[in-house]
Scaffold this motif. Structure first.
Motif, PDB file in Angstrom:
ATOM      1  N   LYS A  19      47.793   1.055   7.656  1.00 62.65           N
ATOM      2  CA  LYS A  19      48.831   2.309   8.501  1.00 62.65           C
ATOM      3  C   LYS A  19      48.059   4.056   7.849  1.00 62.65           C
ATOM      4  O   LYS A  19      46.617   3.753   7.022  1.00 62.65           O
ATOM      5  N   ASP A  47      48.638   7.889   7.002  1.00 63.27           N
ATOM      6  CA  ASP A  47      49.210   8.896   7.527  1.00 63.27           C
ATOM      7  C   ASP A  47      49.275  10.330   7.967  1.00 63.27           C
ATOM      8  O   ASP A  47      48.301  10.380   6.940  1.00 63.27           O
ATOM      9  N   ASP A  83      52.090   1.293  16.422  1.00 64.43           N
ATOM     10  CA  ASP A  83      53.356   1.512  16.761  1.00 64.43           C
ATOM     11  C   ASP A  83      53.181   3.358  15.550  1.00 64.43           C
ATOM     12  O   ASP A  83      52.248   2.985  14.679  1.00 64.43           O
ATOM     13  N   LYS A 125      55.157   7.214  15.423  1.00 67.87           N
ATOM     14  CA  LYS A 125      56.453   8.011  15.086  1.00 67.87           C
ATOM     15  C   LYS A 125      55.431   9.395  14.955  1.00 67.87           C
ATOM     16  O   LYS A 125      54.515   9.680  14.111  1.00 67.87           O
ATOM     17  N   ARG A 148      52.792   9.401  11.906  1.00 70.38           N
ATOM     18  CA  ARG A 148      52.321   8.046  11.066  1.00 70.38           C
ATOM     19  C   ARG A 148      51.811   6.763  12.183  1.00 70.38           C
ATOM     20  O   ARG A 148      52.210   6.659  13.234  1.00 70.38           O
ATOM     21  N   ARG A 197      53.896  -1.265  12.356  1.00 74.43           N
ATOM     22  CA  ARG A 197      55.039  -1.652  12.642  1.00 74.43           C
ATOM     23  C   ARG A 197      55.690  -0.425  11.535  1.00 74.43           C
ATOM     24  O   ARG A 197      55.079   0.299  10.915  1.00 74.43           O
ATOM     25  N   VAL A 198      56.308   0.920  12.679  1.00 74.52           N
ATOM     26  CA  VAL A 198      56.808   2.156  11.645  1.00 74.52           C
ATOM     27  C   VAL A 198      58.298   2.620  11.682  1.00 74.52           C
ATOM     28  O   VAL A 198      58.256   2.435  12.651  1.00 74.52           O
ATOM     29  N   TYR A 199      58.538   3.105  10.629  1.00 72.97           N
ATOM     30  CA  TYR A 199      60.227   2.411  10.752  1.00 72.97           C
ATOM     31  C   TYR A 199      60.907   4.192  10.523  1.00 72.97           C
ATOM     32  O   TYR A 199      61.902   4.084  10.860  1.00 72.97           O
ATOM     33  N   SER A 200      60.045   5.208  10.259  1.00 70.99           N
ATOM     34  CA  SER A 200      60.321   6.430   9.913  1.00 70.99           C
ATOM     35  C   SER A 200      59.270   7.292  10.662  1.00 70.99           C
ATOM     36  O   SER A 200      58.364   6.957   9.684  1.00 70.99           O
ATOM     37  N   GLU A 255      56.670   9.301   3.330  1.00 73.08           N
ATOM     38  CA  GLU A 255      56.702  10.030   2.239  1.00 73.08           C
ATOM     39  C   GLU A 255      56.285  10.616   1.462  1.00 73.08           C
ATOM     40  O   GLU A 255      54.925  10.580   1.203  1.00 73.08           O
TER      41      GLU A 255
END
Length: 196
Positions: free
Chosen positions: A4, A6, A34, A36, A55, A59-62, A66
């Motif tokens: 990932k 960010d 992915d 977001k 992000r 796979r990004v969920y939000s 954080e």
């Protein structure tokens, strides 16, 4: 593909913070991540604070980063850069546009604008590496202050493995057509600055 990335963007209204985050989002999509994105405009129309989270991952969920996990902070204005140390991961990279926009409290003599050393100390205390970028100066040289953000993206692109051509195409596709060549020049200027 890294797990990932960010990216946190911080600036003031009119600096192209949202455009830059749109370009980074587009690069991520084109490279198979992915993606977001979330943004807060605040009083952006009046020169207020603007922040955006982008992000990239398998796979990004939000869309929100954080605290303590941001890999990159792009500060379009020096003081705005210093507002986000709690979001930085140890070993993160902060790109700071060496440019000041004086807040009203400073203009009224109620507060002092921090020095570069103070800003850098706030960011390095969070475990980040700080890279000062003469984005505003380069944008002035190219004839348009709004290009500073794209200069920062040029620098950022050298810190990632995604191809420069993908970045350039995203820039070309997302900026107004009449400014396309100028933005490509700004992006390449940022890459050159980073490689020196």
């Amino acid at each position: 593909m890294k797990k990932k990335f960010d990216f946190l963007f911080a600036g003031v209204g009119g600096q192209g913070t949202i455009l830059a985050s749109n370009i980074v989002s587009e690069v991520g999509v084109r490279c198979g991540y992915d993606v977001k994105k979330s943004e807060v405009h605040g009083m952006s129309q009046r020169g207020g604070a603007v922040e955006s989270h982008v992000r990239w991952a398998e796979r990004v969920y939000s869309p929100l980063i954080e605290e303590g996990t941001a890999d990159f902070l792009l500060g379009f204005e020096m003081l705005e850069s210093a507002r986000w140390p709690h979001y930085l991961a140890p070993g993160s990279l902060v790109l700071v546009n060496n440019h000041r926009v004086m807040p009203p409290s400073v203009n009224l003599g109620q507060e002092q604008y921090p020095t570069e050393k103070e800003i850098e100390s706030i960011l390095t205390a969070a475990g980040a590496e700080v890279l000062w970028v003469e984005g505003a100066a380069k944008a002035d040289e190219l004839g348009n202050q709004a290009l500073a953000g794209v200069v920062l993206l040029g620098v950022l692109s050298t810190k990632l493995t995604e191809p420069a051509e993908v970045w350039e195409q995203a820039v070309a596709d997302l900026v107004p057509a009449k400014f396309k060549e100028l933005n490509i020049q700004a992006f390449r200027a940022g890459r050159e600055m980073a490689e020196k």
